[in-house]
Scaffold this motif. Structure first.
Motif, PDB file in Angstrom:
ATOM      1  N   PRO A 199       0.755  -1.290  -0.098  1.00 58.84           N
ATOM      2  CA  PRO A 199       0.012   0.174  -0.122  1.00 58.84           C
ATOM      3  C   PRO A 199       0.726   1.200   0.179  1.00 58.84           C
ATOM      4  N   MET A 200       0.254   2.377  -0.509  1.00 61.27           N
ATOM      5  CA  MET A 200       0.967   3.644  -0.512  1.00 61.27           C
ATOM      6  C   MET A 200       1.075   4.283   0.704  1.00 61.27           C
ATOM      7  N   GLY A 201      -0.161   4.104   1.573  1.00 65.48           N
ATOM      8  CA  GLY A 201      -0.162   5.050   2.688  1.00 65.48           C
ATOM      9  C   GLY A 201      -1.348   5.738   2.732  1.00 65.48           C
ATOM     10  N   VAL A 202      -1.661   7.151   2.761  1.00 65.37           N
ATOM     11  CA  VAL A 202      -2.764   7.755   2.862  1.00 65.37           C
ATOM     12  C   VAL A 202      -3.239   8.149   1.232  1.00 65.37           C
ATOM     13  N   ALA A 203      -4.396   7.838   0.950  1.00 60.22           N
ATOM     14  CA  ALA A 203      -4.951   8.352  -0.384  1.00 60.22           C
ATOM     15  C   ALA A 203      -5.927   9.391  -0.116  1.00 60.22           C
ATOM     16  N   GLY A 204      -6.033  10.634  -0.813  1.00 52.88           N
ATOM     17  CA  GLY A 204      -6.831  11.493  -0.791  1.00 52.88           C
ATOM     18  C   GLY A 204      -7.692  11.413  -2.204  1.00 52.88           C
ATOM     19  N   LEU A 205      -9.027  11.261  -1.755  1.00 55.86           N
ATOM     20  CA  LEU A 205      -9.786  10.967  -2.995  1.00 55.86           C
ATOM     21  C   LEU A 205     -10.895  12.317  -3.088  1.00 55.86           C
ATOM     22  N   ILE A 206     -10.834  12.662  -4.385  1.00 53.73           N
ATOM     23  CA  ILE A 206     -11.592  13.756  -4.359  1.00 53.73           C
ATOM     24  C   ILE A 206     -12.736  13.499  -5.784  1.00 53.73           C
ATOM     25  N   VAL A 207     -13.843  13.630  -5.520  1.00 49.31           N
ATOM     26  CA  VAL A 207     -14.680  13.328  -6.524  1.00 49.31           C
ATOM     27  C   VAL A 207     -15.949  14.311  -6.990  1.00 49.31           C
ATOM     28  N   PRO A 208     -16.248  14.192  -8.367  1.00 46.51           N
ATOM     29  CA  PRO A 208     -17.371  15.296  -8.691  1.00 46.51           C
ATOM     30  C   PRO A 208     -18.705  14.957  -8.278  1.00 46.51           C
ATOM     31  N   TRP A 209     -19.592  15.939  -8.940  1.00 43.96           N
ATOM     32  CA  TRP A 209     -20.899  15.632  -8.526  1.00 43.96           C
ATOM     33  C   TRP A 209     -21.815  14.799  -9.576  1.00 43.96           C
ATOM     34  N   ASN A 210     -21.181  14.319 -10.700  1.00 46.74           N
ATOM     35  CA  ASN A 210     -22.052  13.637 -11.779  1.00 46.74           C
ATOM     36  C   ASN A 210     -22.399  12.151 -11.458  1.00 46.74           C
ATOM     37  N   PHE A 211     -21.286  11.706 -10.831  1.00 44.45           N
ATOM     38  CA  PHE A 211     -21.646  10.163 -10.279  1.00 44.45           C
ATOM     39  C   PHE A 211     -21.387  10.233  -9.013  1.00 44.45           C
ATOM     40  N   PRO A 212     -21.901  10.543  -8.114  1.00 46.36           N
ATOM     41  CA  PRO A 212     -21.332  11.057  -6.481  1.00 46.36           C
ATOM     42  C   PRO A 212     -20.847   9.513  -6.016  1.00 46.36           C
ATOM     43  N   LEU A 213     -21.713   8.573  -6.253  1.00 43.47           N
ATOM     44  CA  LEU A 213     -21.594   7.443  -5.595  1.00 43.47           C
ATOM     45  C   LEU A 213     -20.543   6.601  -6.363  1.00 43.47           C
ATOM     46  N   LEU A 214     -20.650   6.433  -7.611  1.00 37.41           N
ATOM     47  CA  LEU A 214     -19.914   5.489  -8.474  1.00 37.41           C
ATOM     48  C   LEU A 214     -18.391   5.896  -8.391  1.00 37.41           C
ATOM     49  N   MET A 215     -18.175   7.337  -8.692  1.00 33.17           N
ATOM     50  CA  MET A 215     -17.081   7.754  -8.655  1.00 33.17           C
ATOM     51  C   MET A 215     -16.352   7.666  -7.244  1.00 33.17           C
ATOM     52  N   SER A 216     -17.224   7.716  -6.186  1.00 30.36           N
ATOM     53  CA  SER A 216     -16.394   7.507  -4.774  1.00 30.36           C
ATOM     54  C   SER A 216     -16.082   6.050  -4.659  1.00 30.36           C
ATOM     55  N   VAL A 217     -17.012   5.114  -5.133  1.00 31.13           N
ATOM     56  CA  VAL A 217     -16.358   3.748  -4.857  1.00 31.13           C
ATOM     57  C   VAL A 217     -15.452   3.403  -5.960  1.00 31.13           C
ATOM     58  N   TRP A 218     -15.508   3.929  -7.100  1.00 34.52           N
ATOM     59  CA  TRP A 218     -14.379   3.561  -7.929  1.00 34.52           C
ATOM     60  C   TRP A 218     -13.023   3.575  -7.298  1.00 34.52           C
ATOM     61  N   LYS A 219     -12.855   4.742  -6.474  1.00 36.04           N
ATOM     62  CA  LYS A 219     -11.594   5.016  -6.004  1.00 36.04           C
ATOM     63  C   LYS A 219     -11.601   4.390  -4.476  1.00 36.04           C
ATOM     64  N   MET A 220     -12.680   4.168  -3.781  1.00 36.86           N
ATOM     65  CA  MET A 220     -12.637   4.004  -2.426  1.00 36.86           C
ATOM     66  C   MET A 220     -12.205   2.383  -2.435  1.00 36.86           C
ATOM     67  N   ALA A 221     -12.964   1.349  -3.221  1.00 42.83           N
ATOM     68  CA  ALA A 221     -12.764   0.163  -3.310  1.00 42.83           C
ATOM     69  C   ALA A 221     -11.259  -0.287  -3.466  1.00 42.83           C
ATOM     70  N   PRO A 222     -10.693   0.203  -4.753  1.00 41.03           N
ATOM     71  CA  PRO A 222      -9.236  -0.084  -4.733  1.00 41.03           C
ATOM     72  C   PRO A 222      -8.302   0.400  -3.779  1.00 41.03           C
ATOM     73  N   ALA A 223      -8.385   1.502  -3.505  1.00 34.32           N
ATOM     74  CA  ALA A 223      -7.724   2.175  -2.398  1.00 34.32           C
ATOM     75  C   ALA A 223      -7.434   1.282  -1.000  1.00 34.32           C
ATOM     76  N   LEU A 224      -8.919   0.926  -0.748  1.00 34.37           N
ATOM     77  CA  LEU A 224      -8.899   0.058   0.473  1.00 34.37           C
ATOM     78  C   LEU A 224      -8.436  -1.201   0.123  1.00 34.37           C
ATOM     79  N   ALA A 225      -8.790  -1.734  -0.813  1.00 39.23           N
ATOM     80  CA  ALA A 225      -8.277  -3.120  -1.225  1.00 39.23           C
ATOM     81  C   ALA A 225      -6.836  -3.266  -1.131  1.00 39.23           C
ATOM     82  N   ALA A 226      -6.159  -2.170  -1.825  1.00 44.27           N
ATOM     83  CA  ALA A 226      -4.671  -2.450  -1.622  1.00 44.27           C
ATOM     84  C   ALA A 226      -4.034  -1.870  -0.137  1.00 44.27           C
ATOM     85  N   GLY A 227      -4.891  -1.486   0.668  1.00 48.65           N
ATOM     86  CA  GLY A 227      -4.405  -1.499   2.224  1.00 48.65           C
ATOM     87  C   GLY A 227      -3.954   0.015   2.556  1.00 48.65           C
TER      88      GLY A 227
END
Ligand code: TAP
Length: 481
Positions: free
Chosen positions: A141-169
């Motif tokens: 894992p890299m450490g701390v991941a800052g994930l900044i998302v837009p308003w057009n797909f609020p849920l999907l864009m958040s999860v597209w980042k959160m799931a792999p970032a958390l998966a990686a540790g």
């Protein structure tokens, strides 16, 4: 009932010290549905600090991949149990149709499932470097991941980042767009009920200028993953130079949709409509430039405009609505301004062009599906991302001209080709300088496939194995035998 939203820092829901709140509106009727905090710089820094502390403690980063996979599956299950609520919140906050919101919610849960699955596969390599040395390649894992998302797909864009970032540790800090935090709050409520350790995931709502900028600048953030406009992407890159953190950017587009004389007309019209009017055109990969070969041009335009005029625009909660609302008044005004510019530039407006204010829709932010023809490559409506239900149609002579027009853009996110000649379609799609492409279809994709752009549409890829790699360091360990 108006929800009073809170920040989620170190496993606690807390009030921001800033008394100023953001009204969260339903863009279909301007009702205030929630009040969101506007976190301060200090609160953002606190979340970053706690994320770093959690990372260094190993509470998540040192769990085995199988253990992390188990937690990701718990999150997916919780999301599946709350699917209707997630879809409903997304529809109310963003203005999209219920059908679109349901598809997003299902895909979001599926993304957690996918990364849980990926964690159970080997994630490294071994080389026999020489007779007396072996080299292991390991992912960390890299450490701390800052994930900044837009308003057009609020849920999907958040999860597209959160799931792999958390998966990686990694530990994560999510900053949703200021005007669309509702589904992110719900996902954090659900994650709070799983085995994800406290302090690993933080939700910080607030402005891009304060919260976003603090994340991008922080020396304690190791990767900033941003989806949004190309202009803000550029600012993020600059802000990230302090500690040279990794920057992953998913930015805008002005994607070409090339339709040859030999295309199946009905299929081409269907997908060219879906390509731009899905999400009311507020989709990064929208096919906002339709390029049509001269032999089919007149027939295509007549059919296309008749179909565009028949599209039912309306509130997302009405079953008959095919296209929903524009996310905010500010964004609606920006789209209407582009329509004005298009007319002023001399383009022909064949349909749409106005806000819809009839039938009790006057309180909502709705725009008619809008089609321009007689455009030239230098016009702003051809060059700039409008991010609304506005499409331009251009005519081309042959393959060579189609490719030239398609690539005549600073963007390179998506593109499509329609032709019954598979050889020609493949020849042309390979020449389109874009990261996400289609042949005889549009918008359809899946979690396994890498998502991202060429040129000024971004750096890096989301989803698939590429998406996991984005949040991992790669280390070589050389072992003397
Ligand atoms: P932006 O204005 O760029 O905002 C995106 C996010 O960045 C928001 O959370 C915003 O916060 C934040 N932000 C704003 N200024 C910032 C700064 N100086 N530092 C750090 N963060 C900052 O985009 P948008 O209008 O929400 O979304 C539309 C754009 O996103 C379009 O250009 C579209 O193409 C692009 N997009 C691309 C993709 C992919 S996958 N390529 C997907 C979706 C959208 P606030 O909410 O406070 O402004």
């Amino acid at each position: 009932m108006t929800l009073n939203l809170k920040l989620y820092i170190n496993g606690e829901w807390i009030e921001s010290n800033n008394p100023d709140k953001q009204d969260i509106l339903n863009p279909a009727n301007q009702q205030i549905i929630a009040k969101a905090p506007k976190a301060t710089k200090e609160e953002t820094e606190k979340a970053i600090h706690m994320a770093k502390t959690a990372f260094e403690s190993g509470v998540w980063s040192e769990r085995t991949p199988q253990e992390r996979a188990q937690t990701l599956l718990e999150i997916a299950e919780k999301m599946e149990e709350s699917m209707d609520e997630l879809a409903d919140l997304e529809m109310q906050n963003n203005g999209k149709t219920r059908r679109e919101a349901q598809a997003d919610a299902a895909e979001a849960a599926n993304t957690f499932r996918y990364y849980a699955g990926l964690l159970n596969h080997p994630n490294g390599q071994i080389y026999e470097a020489s007779q007396d040395m072996q080299t292991m390649i390991v992912k960390e894992p890299m450490g701390v991941a800052g994930l900044i998302v837009p308003w057009n797909f609020p849920l999907l864009m958040s999860v597209w980042k959160m799931a792999p970032a958390l998966a990686a540790g990694n530990s994560i800090i999510l900053k949703p767009a200021e005007i669309t935090p509702l589904t992110a709050v719900k996902v954090f409520e659900l994650m709070d009920q799983t085995s994800l350790p406290k302090g690993v995931a933080h939700l910080v709502m607030g402005s891009g200028a304060i919260v976003g900028q603090t994340i991008a600048e922080s020396d304690h953030v190791d990767i900033v993953s941003f989806t949004g406009s190309t202009g803000v992407g550029r600012q993020i890159m600059k802000a990230a130079t302090g500690n040279l953190k990794k920057v992953s950017l998913e930015l805008g587009g002005k994607s070409p949709n090339i339709i040859f004389d030999d295309a199946d007309l009905e299929t081409a019209v269907d997908y060219a409509l879906f390509g731009i009017f899905m999400g009311a055109g507020q989709v990064c990969s929208s096919g906002s430039r339709i390029l049509v070969q001269e032999g089919i041009y007149d027939k295509f335009v007549t059919t296309y405009v008749a179909r565009a005029k028949a599209i039912k625009v309306g509130p997302g909660n009405e079953e008959s609505s095919e296209v929903g609302a524009i996310v905010s008044k500010k964004h609606m005004e920006s789209i209407l301004e582009y329509i004005r510019i298009g007319k002023e530039e001399g383009a022909t407006l064949l349909c749409g062009g106005k806000r819809i204010e009839r039938d009790g829709m006057e309180k909502g932010f709705f725009i008619e599906p809008t089609v321009f023809t007689d455009v030239t490559s230098d016009m702003r409506i051809v060059r700039e991302e409008i991010f609304g239900p506005v499409v331009v149609i251009q005519k081309f002579k042959d393959e060579e001209e189609a490719i030239k027009l398609a690539n005549d853009t600073e963007f390179g996110l998506a593109g499509a080709v329609f032709s019954k000649d598979q050889h020609k379609a493949m020849r042309v799609i390979q020449k389109v300088r874009a990261g996400i492409t289609w042949v005889n279809t549009y918008h359809l994709t899946n979690v396994q496939a890498p998502w991202g752009g060429y040129k000024q549409s971004g750096i890096g890829r989301s989803l698939g194995t590429y998406g996991l790699d984005e949040y991992q360091e790669t280390k070589q360990i050389n072992i003397s035998l």
